[in-house]
Enzyme design. Sequence first.
Site, short mmCIF file in Angstrom:
data_model
loop_
_atom_site.label_atom_id
_atom_site.label_comp_id
_atom_site.label_asym_id
_atom_site.label_seq_id
_atom_site.Cartn_x
_atom_site.Cartn_y
_atom_site.Cartn_z
N LYS A 19 -5.53 21.58 -4.87
CA LYS A 19 -4.65 21.07 -3.80
C LYS A 19 -4.39 19.57 -3.97
CE LYS A 19 -5.18 19.65 1.02
NZ LYS A 19 -5.62 18.29 0.75
N ASN A 20 -5.47 18.81 -4.19
CA ASN A 20 -5.29 17.35 -4.20
C ASN A 20 -4.56 16.84 -5.44
OD1 ASN A 20 -6.43 17.27 -1.71
ND2 ASN A 20 -8.40 16.42 -2.35
N ARG B 244 -0.92 14.79 4.83
CA ARG B 244 -1.24 13.42 4.46
C ARG B 244 -0.46 13.00 3.21
NH1 ARG B 244 -2.85 9.91 7.53
NH2 ARG B 244 -3.54 8.06 6.47
N CYS C 283 -5.30 16.04 8.22
CA CYS C 283 -6.44 16.38 9.08
C CYS C 283 -6.92 15.19 9.89
CB CYS C 283 -7.61 16.87 8.20
SG CYS C 283 -7.39 18.52 7.58
N ARG D 70 -7.82 7.02 9.05
CA ARG D 70 -6.94 7.20 7.89
C ARG D 70 -5.83 6.16 7.75
NH1 ARG D 70 -6.59 13.47 6.25
NH2 ARG D 70 -6.90 12.46 4.26
N PRO D 71 -6.19 4.88 7.65
CA PRO D 71 -5.17 3.85 7.42
C PRO D 71 -4.57 3.97 6.03
CG PRO D 71 -7.36 2.91 7.19
CD PRO D 71 -7.56 4.35 7.62
N ILE D 72 -3.39 3.33 5.83
CA ILE D 72 -2.81 3.32 4.47
C ILE D 72 -2.58 1.87 4.01
CG2 ILE D 72 -1.79 5.63 4.56
CD1 ILE D 72 0.93 4.28 5.03
N ASP E 279 -15.32 16.42 0.80
CA ASP E 279 -14.63 17.67 1.16
C ASP E 279 -15.55 18.89 1.07
OD1 ASP E 279 -12.39 16.23 1.64
OD2 ASP E 279 -11.36 16.75 -0.22
N ILE F 131 -17.58 8.76 4.05
CA ILE F 131 -16.17 8.43 3.80
C ILE F 131 -15.33 8.49 5.08
CG2 ILE F 131 -14.12 8.96 2.39
CD1 ILE F 131 -16.45 8.42 0.56
N ARG G 114 -3.96 25.45 4.66
CA ARG G 114 -3.39 24.25 4.02
C ARG G 114 -4.01 24.04 2.64
NH1 ARG G 114 -4.62 19.42 6.74
NH2 ARG G 114 -3.87 18.76 4.73
C1 UD1 Z 1 -8.24 12.15 -0.55
C2 UD1 Z 1 -8.25 13.65 -0.47
C3 UD1 Z 1 -9.21 14.13 0.61
C4 UD1 Z 1 -10.60 13.52 0.40
C5 UD1 Z 1 -10.51 12.01 0.20
C6 UD1 Z 1 -11.83 11.39 -0.19
C7 UD1 Z 1 -5.98 14.14 -1.10
C8 UD1 Z 1 -4.65 14.66 -0.71
N1 UD1 Z 1 -6.90 14.08 -0.15
O1 UD1 Z 1 -7.78 11.67 0.70
O2 UD1 Z 1 -9.28 15.53 0.54
O3 UD1 Z 1 -11.39 13.77 1.54
O4 UD1 Z 1 -9.57 11.70 -0.83
O5 UD1 Z 1 -12.34 12.01 -1.33
O6 UD1 Z 1 -6.23 13.84 -2.25
N2 UD1 Z 1 -8.84 3.98 3.31
C9 UD1 Z 1 -8.49 2.76 3.83
N3 UD1 Z 1 -7.23 2.28 3.56
C10 UD1 Z 1 -6.35 2.97 2.78
C11 UD1 Z 1 -6.72 4.21 2.25
C12 UD1 Z 1 -7.99 4.70 2.53
O7 UD1 Z 1 -9.26 2.11 4.54
O8 UD1 Z 1 -5.23 2.48 2.58
C13 UD1 Z 1 -10.19 4.52 3.61
C14 UD1 Z 1 -10.10 5.80 4.45
O9 UD1 Z 1 -10.03 5.52 5.82
C15 UD1 Z 1 -11.39 6.51 4.07
C16 UD1 Z 1 -11.58 6.11 2.60
O10 UD1 Z 1 -10.79 4.95 2.40
O11 UD1 Z 1 -12.46 6.01 4.83
C17 UD1 Z 1 -11.21 7.20 1.62
O12 UD1 Z 1 -9.84 7.46 1.70
P1 UD1 Z 1 -8.99 7.98 0.46
O13 UD1 Z 1 -9.84 8.04 -0.77
O14 UD1 Z 1 -7.74 7.18 0.42
O15 UD1 Z 1 -8.65 9.45 0.92
P2 UD1 Z 1 -7.27 10.19 0.84
O16 UD1 Z 1 -6.56 9.81 -0.40
O17 UD1 Z 1 -6.56 10.09 2.15
#
Ligand code: UD1
Length: 417
Positions: free
Chosen positions: A22-23, A92, A116, A121-123, A304, A326, A396
Amino acid sequence: MKRIIIEGNKPLSGKIKIGGAKNSVVALIPAAIMAKGTVHITNVPNISDKDALIEILKLLNVKVETKKDIIDIDASCMTNTVIPETLSNKLRASYYFMGSLLARYKHVEMYFPGGCNIGSRPIDLHLKGFEALGATITKEDTKYIIDAKKLTGANIFLDFASVGATINIMIAATMAEGTTTISNAAREAEIVNIADLLNNMGAKISGAGTEEITIEGVKELHGAEIKVIPDRIEAGTYIIMGALLGDNLEIDGMIPEHNIVLLNKLQEMGVNFKLNNHKMILNKSKNLKPTNVRTVVYPGFPTDLGQPMSVLLTQANGISLFEETIWENRMGHVKYLNQMGANIEAERQHAKITGPTKLHGEVITATDLRAGAALVTAGLLAEGTTIINDAEHILRGYERIINKLSHVGANIKIEEI
Ligand code: UD1
């Protein structure tokens, strides 16, 4: 609403074939729109997140052909349209269109991504990366407008090894002028799969899978092929089910190296398994030893799999400690496991699990994708009937889960109510 109904405590025997990750696929599809030519993706899992991305492709006037587990994507007649909230918030990974549209058009308008509810989940790391490449970002309520006159290579250090930010910046940088380095990059196997597609499309990326990725910008990208790697989280979930209920249950088509930490933990607990290349045979294990599990970034124990793993820990003889590092909100399943008879004391991101405890069927709710997988695992183990509401979450990320489990002897069905 969909609900899953399970008559539990049935042995699982036969073969489960693992599908594509999926990812990976959720990033491969948005990345494909940067090519001038057709991108051919094989081993695509049949999950609803993939369907949601195809809806976005159709909105962007991208030609999509699907056949079994293959998708052909041809973005030669694409139009750069605003991605509305109704589509962006279905998952996401819609945020990967930020990187690919920025690379191709230097202009993106899209609403905040969904996904989820497992944390805030900030970006910010994605956006800082785009800014470092020369983009400006304007936020209008929940809409992002990302613009650049041109993208220029930069040295980007990620404060946290975010999977999403690593992939998104890698995608955006493929056609930037000059060289980009991403330091403290995430190292997930899926990132290598995405880099392989981009390189097959003509990008010049090295170091994917390590802490430093280097991207030399190229002028354009062409059509290419890629095979989605096996889903290590789907494999891990069925492996855990096999440890609880296996009667020579075979997990086929996995890459053991991608699940090495899980396999080490299972060994430590005394789980009965045999590994032979891409196949694993599992039998229900007695006298499981307790252990401590702490989820961390790859290659550590995957967040996960933390929730499904917590179900296995309810069957170990003694106290196991489980820590999620995480996401802030990954204990949504605990109250339901306790309702089913487990003994778990959870506080914020820590849980103390005392086992072994017999589980019984209950009416429960999937609060998110992996919590849902944990509850299916618990339902398969429990005596009696388990009803899992909000089962859409599970679809999903787990392709044909009802079919795969029924095929190995589970009494499980899904219905729309
Ligand atoms: C991806 C996976 C998800 C998995 C996660 C961690 C996909 C589609 N999803 O999610 O299944 O649980 O990796 O292995 O691949 N963070 C920030 N700022 C950002 C981005 C992230 O602070 O801009 C923080 C998040 O809040 C979280 C941590 O970093 O605490 C990990 O996030 P991230 O590795 O980005 O996860 P996703 O890519 O959303």
